[in-house]
Design a protein around this motif. Sequence first.
Motif, PDB file in Angstrom:
ATOM      1  N   PRO A  36       0.807  -1.003   0.053  1.00  0.00           N
ATOM      2  CA  PRO A  36      -0.054   0.137   0.048  1.00  0.00           C
ATOM      3  C   PRO A  36       0.856   1.406   0.147  1.00  0.00           C
ATOM      4  O   PRO A  36       2.157   1.145   0.326  1.00  0.00           O
ATOM      5  CB  PRO A  36      -0.803  -0.314   1.163  1.00  0.00           C
ATOM      6  N   ASP A  41      -5.212   2.618   1.262  1.00  0.00           N
ATOM      7  CA  ASP A  41      -4.643   1.510   0.239  1.00  0.00           C
ATOM      8  C   ASP A  41      -4.703   0.191   1.325  1.00  0.00           C
ATOM      9  O   ASP A  41      -4.949  -0.785   0.816  1.00  0.00           O
ATOM     10  CB  ASP A  41      -3.591   1.679  -0.212  1.00  0.00           C
ATOM     11  N   PHE A  45      -5.440  -3.420   0.118  1.00  0.00           N
ATOM     12  CA  PHE A  45      -4.341  -4.535  -0.308  1.00  0.00           C
ATOM     13  C   PHE A  45      -4.330  -5.620   0.645  1.00  0.00           C
ATOM     14  O   PHE A  45      -3.940  -6.962   0.016  1.00  0.00           O
ATOM     15  CB  PHE A  45      -2.904  -3.485   0.121  1.00  0.00           C
ATOM     16  N   TRP A 107      -0.652  -5.224  -5.396  1.00  0.00           N
ATOM     17  CA  TRP A 107      -0.910  -3.925  -5.494  1.00  0.00           C
ATOM     18  C   TRP A 107      -0.321  -3.270  -6.831  1.00  0.00           C
ATOM     19  O   TRP A 107       0.545  -3.768  -7.386  1.00  0.00           O
ATOM     20  CB  TRP A 107      -0.426  -2.981  -4.258  1.00  0.00           C
TER      21      TRP A 107
END
Length: 387
Positions: A36, A41, A45, A107
């Motif tokens: 992340p 995020d 993630f 990611w």
Amino acid sequence: MSGKVLAATEAAADGPEHVEVPTAYDAILLASFGGPEGQDDVIPFLRNVTRGRGIPDERLEEVAHHYRAFGGVSPINDQNRELKAALEAELARRGIDLPVLWGNRNWAPFLDEALTTAAESGHTKLIAIATSAYSSYSSCRQYREDFARALNDTGLTGTVQIDKVRQFFDHPGFVEPFIEGLREGLTGVEEAVPGIDLATQVHVLFSTHSIPSEDAKRSGPPERGFGAGGAYAAQHLAVAEVVMAESGRGLPWDLVYQSRSGPPTQPWLEPDINDRIRELAAEGIRAVVIVPLGFVSDHMEVKWDLDTEAMETSEEHGLLAVRVPTPGVHQRYVAGLVDLVLERRDGTPAAERPAMTALGPWYDVCRPGCCENVRLGFKPAVSGLAP
């Protein structure tokens, strides 16, 4: 056994252990775990990391605090940007015209994006470098499965071919930075604690990511018969022996594990590094040198589990702890990765390939049944013979 390797180049398609035929690759695929890059995020993630396991967000948040302590930013993406740039510089220095494409498993930038970019640029014959040196499901086969999945999801199966460099746990480019780091770490201990007796008061801990014991047992080709820890433990132990021998110091050492997850009822590789530090303190050890042997860069498992937790444990028990650097963008490591690519480009005979342990050089094409995931079984995977 399948007769052909999925999505392989012609030289690797029949599954030789070592490909000794030159192959004209179009590009290098740098493949990594991903991480992340902000607080928003973190949970998405972790959902990607644990996809298919049905883990609720509440449990993911228990792991998220490692990332949140660093602002929600994993260091791994910036480290891969640096590695990509370093590889490009080394290739340019040698006059090698191979672009480096970067894709992550969990990611952005994702593998799907990297493969799409490759195909759009006319690069259809790729040699992959995964940022993991050892044999296990999570460090090798899962990358190979994700290559196959990404080819399928992008519709590029049959168009883009992906080979993968051998596991490089005992390649000099990976091992030599640890030898250098251990020597410097021990010198640092002597400077910090004048008069300390290295032989009786200092202990070296080679640390790597713990994995489920059943997965460890199945790491590497089944026919090699590595025993309970499989190829994963055997490779780490072999490299640790080399690093200790080359350091020129006959000190006591252990292979320890970190970052375990999963239910407490599931056996994972042990001992845990923090448990071992507590034991060493009780035995009268005054300092430990931690060698992050299982890691190629200072990503979250290094920054949190070693630089935070293991350091705190050491301090609580009155031990000096020194952590050795990971290879990162060490010139020897970067050059070694390029050398691994050139092995395949040039079809270098196995007998001429460098390996610092008796286990290598490892296979170019993973053998049948290698690194099975006990829970998930075998899925389609490139760069190896089925299953």
